[in-house]
Write a protein that holds these residues in place. Structure first.
Motif, PDB file in Angstrom:
ATOM      1  N   LYS A 236       0.848  -1.184   0.000  1.00  0.00           N
ATOM      2  CA  LYS A 236       0.000   0.000   0.000  1.00  0.00           C
ATOM      3  C   LYS A 236       0.885   1.235   0.000  1.00  0.00           C
ATOM      4  N   ALA A 237       0.751   2.026  -1.052  1.00  0.00           N
ATOM      5  CA  ALA A 237       1.548   3.249  -1.159  1.00  0.00           C
ATOM      6  C   ALA A 237       0.792   4.421  -0.543  1.00  0.00           C
ATOM      7  N   TYR A 238       1.518   5.510  -0.370  1.00  0.00           N
ATOM      8  CA  TYR A 238       0.924   6.763   0.093  1.00  0.00           C
ATOM      9  C   TYR A 238       0.817   7.694  -1.107  1.00  0.00           C
ATOM     10  N   TYR A 239      -0.394   8.121  -1.453  1.00  0.00           N
ATOM     11  CA  TYR A 239      -0.618   9.034  -2.575  1.00  0.00           C
ATOM     12  C   TYR A 239      -0.923  10.437  -2.040  1.00  0.00           C
ATOM     13  N   PHE A 240      -0.303  11.446  -2.677  1.00  0.00           N
ATOM     14  CA  PHE A 240      -0.566  12.830  -2.292  1.00  0.00           C
ATOM     15  C   PHE A 240      -1.034  13.610  -3.524  1.00  0.00           C
ATOM     16  N   PHE A 241      -2.288  14.064  -3.492  1.00  0.00           N
ATOM     17  CA  PHE A 241      -2.902  14.765  -4.613  1.00  0.00           C
ATOM     18  C   PHE A 241      -2.843  16.276  -4.412  1.00  0.00           C
ATOM     19  N   GLN A 242      -2.432  16.981  -5.473  1.00  0.00           N
ATOM     20  CA  GLN A 242      -2.428  18.433  -5.478  1.00  0.00           C
ATOM     21  C   GLN A 242      -3.765  18.894  -6.046  1.00  0.00           C
ATOM     22  N   ILE A 243      -4.543  19.620  -5.234  1.00  0.00           N
ATOM     23  CA  ILE A 243      -5.875  20.039  -5.674  1.00  0.00           C
ATOM     24  C   ILE A 243      -6.070  21.544  -5.494  1.00  0.00           C
ATOM     25  N   GLY A 244      -4.954  22.285  -5.450  1.00  0.00           N
ATOM     26  CA  GLY A 244      -5.052  23.737  -5.345  1.00  0.00           C
ATOM     27  C   GLY A 244      -5.475  24.360  -6.659  1.00  0.00           C
ATOM     28  N   ASP A 245      -5.736  25.649  -6.639  1.00  0.00           N
ATOM     29  CA  ASP A 245      -6.125  26.371  -7.848  1.00  0.00           C
ATOM     30  C   ASP A 245      -4.964  26.434  -8.839  1.00  0.00           C
ATOM     31  N   TYR A 246      -5.307  26.516 -10.121  1.00  0.00           N
ATOM     32  CA  TYR A 246      -4.282  26.600 -11.165  1.00  0.00           C
ATOM     33  C   TYR A 246      -3.456  27.864 -10.975  1.00  0.00           C
ATOM     34  N   ALA A 247      -2.137  27.706 -11.022  1.00  0.00           N
ATOM     35  CA  ALA A 247      -1.228  28.847 -10.854  1.00  0.00           C
ATOM     36  C   ALA A 247       0.088  28.518 -11.548  1.00  0.00           C
ATOM     37  N   THR A 248       1.069  29.398 -11.386  1.00  0.00           N
ATOM     38  CA  THR A 248       2.349  29.243 -12.089  1.00  0.00           C
ATOM     39  C   THR A 248       2.994  27.895 -11.831  1.00  0.00           C
ATOM     40  N   TYR A 249       2.977  27.427 -10.582  1.00  0.00           N
ATOM     41  CA  TYR A 249       3.637  26.171 -10.225  1.00  0.00           C
ATOM     42  C   TYR A 249       2.646  25.054  -9.879  1.00  0.00           C
ATOM     43  N   ASP A 250       1.370  25.336  -9.984  1.00  0.00           N
ATOM     44  CA  ASP A 250       0.334  24.342  -9.663  1.00  0.00           C
ATOM     45  C   ASP A 250      -0.522  24.127 -10.897  1.00  0.00           C
TER      46      ASP A 250
END
Length: 431
Positions: A236-250
């Motif tokens: 079982k792996a650990y998943y980390f999802f980025q769900i911030g607003d669209y931006a320069t680095y996101d």
């Protein structure tokens, strides 16, 4: 139980001894400042003072665990056998180094409270660290010191039976962008085509077209392949999802798209899910709060784990923000572009806030490897396996951060490394 005599029981001392003696070495510990209590104790005991009381197990203390705040610390490096170490204790001490003060310096990230030169993203970099400057970044020195201490301790107290730890392999998967081309909207798709043309990236133009026309799978969409691999190796792996607003680095797609919601829910059924805090949330706790709420509503489960995108780890502020938002675990303790043990340890530990002089409830899960996109297969893989061997020797936790693209054909070397680690350590994963 080990009874420790010291002239003053400080939060730093209690924190450090509890971590090293109890959590790492598996021996319960208590403290006293009363000489008569210490002398009357007929079981296992040691003193942590400047001078021994008699012929007891004695570790000559440095001042660090009895101080408050941050100041300049004079550190001269030595070798304990082949392992770098500092804070020597002198001839009277039963062990040659004050591993408690040295470990606190590394675990608390003391040096990150001191002035340092930041990189272009405002981050603390490996080259600023004591470990890098003295060539022990690739060693979990805190855990090695603990094992050396234990060997000497058991010679004095052979009847002590420590609780044994097990080696653990912990794969961590970042998902800053779930899909390379699909589900990104008309404007972003058009912009992608224009960028490919302007930069003469015609192979990407062709790939993008094939994916959007349904003729080819998106190269980042490897989630089913991951699930199949993890089932095969009972991991079982650990998943980390980025769900911030669209931006320069996101650059992830919107969390409000049904396909993204279904993806996160599906992954959460098979794996442990946490928040990949956006770059924009680095200096904005309100954004971090919103992102946690979004992920919570998506999977209908409490969100207790977080990582910082781009490893924008600012000690202690980011950890204070996580605590305020009731996160219980962090997975950001490492370097983005350098392999090694940022806090000198491979084992999880609780964050000690020097500014407040308290042990916090936030558990820090350090990693020693992060996906960078570039991989010198022969040299890099050899270094990784050397570090894994060191972690095995101390029965620690080998945590490695990958990217959801590692199973694509663009990243053959990373794909081979990921699968090889699963094969090698499948019986040691944290399930």
């Amino acid at each position: 139980m080990l009874l420790v005599y010291t002239q003053k029981i400080t939060p730093r001392l209690r924190y450090t001894f509890k971590h090293l003696i109890t959590r790492v070495l598996g021996i319960s510990v208590d403290f006293t400042t009363k000489i008569e209590t210490f002398i009357a104790h007929n079981e296992v005991k040691m003193s942590y003072v400047k001078q021994p009381l008699g012929d007891e197990f004695f570790v000559r203390c440095q001042d660090l665990l009895f101080e408050q705040g941050v100041g300049e610390v004079d550190i001269a490096m030595h070798k304990w056998d082949e392992t770098p170490c500092f804070f020597p204790t002198g001839e009277k001490s039963t062990v040659p180094y004050d591993i408690f003060a040295a470990s606190f310096y590394l675990l608390s990230r003391y040096e990150e409270y001191l002035p340092y030169v930041k990189d272009e993203h405002g981050r603390y970099t490996a080259v600023e660290s004591l470990a890098f400057k003295n060539d022990f970044l690739k060693l979990p020195v805190v855990d090695i010191w603990c094992q050396k201490f234990l060997a000497i301790f058991l010679e004095k107290f052979p009847d002590v039976v420590p609780e044994k730890r097990q080696f653990v392999y912990k794969p961590i998967i970042n998902v800053p962008v779930a899909y390379a081309y699909k589900k990104r909207g008309l404007i972003r798709a058009f912009g992608g085509f224009m960028t490919d043309i302007v930069r003469f990236k015609f192979s990407r133009f062709i790939d993008r077209s094939a994916v959007l026309l349904g003729m080819k799978e998106d190269p980042y969409d490897n989630f089913e392949a991951f699930i199949a691999l993890h089932k095969q190796y009972d991991t079982k792996a650990y998943y980390f999802f980025q769900i911030g607003d669209y931006a320069t680095y996101d650059h992830n797609i919107s969390i409000y798209k049904n396909v993204f919601i279904r993806l996160i829910k599906n992954v959460s059924d098979y794996s442990k899910v946490g928040l990949l805090a956006s770059y924009a949330s680095f200096t904005n706790v309100e954004k971090l709060k919103v992102e946690k709420k979004r992920l919570n509503m998506t999977i209908n489960k409490p969100i207790k784990r977080a990582r910082q995108h781009y490893n924008m780890l600012n000690v202690p502020q980011f950890y204070r923000d996580l605590i305020d938002l009731e996160f219980s675990e962090d997975f950001s303790m490492g370097y983005r572009d350098t392999i090694g043990f940022r806090a000198g340890t491979c084992n999880p530990f609780y964050f000690y806030d020097i500014g407040m002089e308290i042990q916090t409830p936030l558990k820090v899960n350090p990693f020693c490897l992060q996906y960078t996109g570039e991989l010198d297969t022969e040299i890099f893989t050899t270094e990784i396996m050397k570090m894994a061997t060191q972690v095995q020797k101390v029965n620690g936790t080998f945590a490695a951060v990958f990217h959801n693209v590692v199973l694509s054909e663009r990243n053959v070397a990373w794909k081979e490394l990921y699968i090889n680690l699963l094969k090698t350590y499948s019986n040691a994963t944290d399930n």
